[in-house]
Design a protein around this motif. Structure first.
Motif, PDB file in Angstrom:
ATOM      1  N   GLU A 256       0.649  -1.295   0.111  1.00 38.21           N
ATOM      2  CA  GLU A 256      -0.316  -0.016   0.056  1.00 38.21           C
ATOM      3  C   GLU A 256       0.970   1.159  -0.015  1.00 38.21           C
ATOM      4  O   GLU A 256       1.899   1.385   0.478  1.00 38.21           O
ATOM      5  CB  GLU A 256      -0.865  -0.042   1.209  1.00 38.21           C
ATOM      6  N   LEU A 257       0.321   2.466  -0.421  1.00 37.29           N
ATOM      7  CA  LEU A 257       0.729   3.756  -0.321  1.00 37.29           C
ATOM      8  C   LEU A 257       0.004   4.607   0.513  1.00 37.29           C
ATOM      9  O   LEU A 257      -1.144   4.291   0.801  1.00 37.29           O
ATOM     10  CB  LEU A 257       0.755   4.438  -1.840  1.00 37.29           C
ATOM     11  N   PRO A 258       0.822   5.478   1.188  1.00 34.26           N
ATOM     12  CA  PRO A 258       0.228   6.351   1.978  1.00 34.26           C
ATOM     13  C   PRO A 258      -0.782   7.250   1.189  1.00 34.26           C
ATOM     14  O   PRO A 258      -0.891   7.267   0.020  1.00 34.26           O
ATOM     15  CB  PRO A 258       1.094   7.300   2.658  1.00 34.26           C
ATOM     16  N   PRO A 259      -1.618   8.305   1.817  1.00 40.15           N
ATOM     17  CA  PRO A 259      -2.532   9.099   1.127  1.00 40.15           C
ATOM     18  C   PRO A 259      -1.683  10.033   0.254  1.00 40.15           C
ATOM     19  O   PRO A 259      -0.848  10.429   0.950  1.00 40.15           O
ATOM     20  CB  PRO A 259      -3.306   9.753   2.294  1.00 40.15           C
ATOM     21  N   PRO A 260      -2.152  10.261  -1.054  1.00 42.92           N
ATOM     22  CA  PRO A 260      -1.373  11.065  -1.867  1.00 42.92           C
ATOM     23  C   PRO A 260      -1.655  12.756  -1.640  1.00 42.92           C
ATOM     24  O   PRO A 260      -2.903  12.958  -1.059  1.00 42.92           O
ATOM     25  CB  PRO A 260      -1.533  10.501  -3.038  1.00 42.92           C
ATOM     26  N   ALA A 261      -0.835  13.624  -1.966  1.00 42.65           N
ATOM     27  CA  ALA A 261      -1.234  14.848  -2.146  1.00 42.65           C
ATOM     28  C   ALA A 261      -1.792  15.075  -3.628  1.00 42.65           C
ATOM     29  O   ALA A 261      -1.355  14.220  -4.385  1.00 42.65           O
ATOM     30  CB  ALA A 261       0.096  15.999  -2.138  1.00 42.65           C
TER      31      ALA A 261
ATOM     32  N   LYS B 252      10.738   1.807   1.227  1.00 40.87           N
ATOM     33  CA  LYS B 252      10.224   0.699   1.414  1.00 40.87           C
ATOM     34  C   LYS B 252      10.565  -0.245   2.703  1.00 40.87           C
ATOM     35  O   LYS B 252      10.122  -1.151   3.337  1.00 40.87           O
ATOM     36  CB  LYS B 252      10.836  -0.767   0.299  1.00 40.87           C
ATOM     37  N   SER B 253      11.498   0.611   3.582  1.00 40.40           N
ATOM     38  CA  SER B 253      11.913  -0.030   4.794  1.00 40.40           C
ATOM     39  C   SER B 253      12.267   1.248   5.738  1.00 40.40           C
ATOM     40  O   SER B 253      12.676   2.364   5.044  1.00 40.40           O
ATOM     41  CB  SER B 253      13.144  -1.035   4.707  1.00 40.40           C
ATOM     42  N   ASP B 254      12.340   1.135   6.857  1.00 40.47           N
ATOM     43  CA  ASP B 254      12.961   2.192   7.708  1.00 40.47           C
ATOM     44  C   ASP B 254      14.262   2.510   7.494  1.00 40.47           C
ATOM     45  O   ASP B 254      14.682   3.591   7.770  1.00 40.47           O
ATOM     46  CB  ASP B 254      12.660   1.757   9.399  1.00 40.47           C
TER      47      ASP B 254
ATOM     48  N   TYR C 186      15.105   3.038  -7.771  1.00 40.18           N
ATOM     49  CA  TYR C 186      15.128   2.853  -6.082  1.00 40.18           C
ATOM     50  C   TYR C 186      16.444   1.798  -5.762  1.00 40.18           C
ATOM     51  O   TYR C 186      16.810   1.880  -4.578  1.00 40.18           O
ATOM     52  CB  TYR C 186      13.945   1.825  -5.580  1.00 40.18           C
ATOM     53  N   SER C 187      16.864   1.073  -6.619  1.00 42.14           N
ATOM     54  CA  SER C 187      17.938   0.559  -6.336  1.00 42.14           C
ATOM     55  C   SER C 187      19.352   1.310  -5.981  1.00 42.14           C
ATOM     56  O   SER C 187      20.201   0.781  -5.546  1.00 42.14           O
ATOM     57  CB  SER C 187      18.470  -0.547  -7.612  1.00 42.14           C
TER      58      SER C 187
END
Length: 236
Positions: A8-13, A44-46, A208-209
């Motif tokens: 899931e993704l957080p709520p977007p602007a 994707k991770s802390d 992302y890599s």
């Protein structure tokens, strides 16, 4: 689920037609749906999030569904980046994850206007001193793209707002129409997406890599050390 992102993704602007009206070719255009969605400061991770913040970087996703806005393709609002402490403008990296993108770049002195057409997997670097907008030039494909950018500044939207848009409007007919609020602008140059070649390559994707690779992303905060590479990115 979005390509390149698990879970899931957080709520977007959300960018609406009212916010975009000042930069549209037809300012009276109406659209009841959101124009695009911005998911900022992702990881994707802390551990990835902590690494990004420790290096003054941010990973974002932007999703632009297809829209024909009264004859103009849907686009982002457009902005410039300020200069860093060495007095060089901050760059930015984009990666197309899904769909097709047109990146319309314009130098601050308006002597150079560039269009980069990019597809899924392509990496596009916005060099210092170039403003830019991202366009979804399709009728039925959603554009999803990632970016990594420095957190040391805030984007500057004022020049795009004061000129009521970028130097050109990309119409849904394929025409690039001059924005008459810009005097004496050059024609648009078409440039292929690239991040350098051989000894002059800055990086390779997927974007992302690169999180965790301080050397690969160092140019985003310190572009003054990479001028010989950044200067050739828009030469085709």
């Amino acid at each position: 689920m979005m390509l390149g992102w698990d879970g899931e993704l957080p709520p977007p602007a959300v960018r609406t037609i009212e916010e975009m009206r000042p930069v549209l070719a037809e300012s009276s255009c109406t659209c009841s749906e959101p124009l695009y969605f911005m998911y900022r400061d992702l990881a994707k991770s802390d551990a990835d999030w902590r690494w990004l913040h420790a290096h003054n970087l941010r990973y974002d996703l932007t999703v632009i569904p297809p829209h024909d806005l009264c004859g103009e393709w849907v686009k982002t609002k457009g902005h410039y980046h300020p200069k860093n402490p060495a007095r060089v403008g901050y760059p930015e990296i984009y990666e197309v994850l899904e769909g097709k993108a047109h990146y319309l770049l314009q130098s601050r002195d308006l002597r150079d206007i560039v269009m980069i057409s990019a597809h899924a997997g392509d990496i596009v670097i916005i060099p210092p001193e170039y403003g830019h907008i991202s366009i979804n030039p399709t009728r039925d494909e959603t554009l999803a793209m990632a970016n990594i950018v420095s957190t040391a500044f805030e984007s500057e939207y004022g020049e795009y707002e004061s000129h009521h848009g970028a130097a050109y409007f990309e119409l849904s007919t394929g025409e690039l129409r001059k924005n008459l609020r810009y005097p004496d602008i050059p024609p648009v140059r078409l440039v292929r997406p690239k991040s350098g070649n051989g000894d002059h390559r800055i990086l390779r994707g997927p974007l992302y890599s690169l999180i965790g690779n301080a050397e690969a992303l160092a140019f985003l905060n310190n572009p003054e050390h990479y001028s010989s590479i950044l200067d050739i990115l828009l030469i085709d």
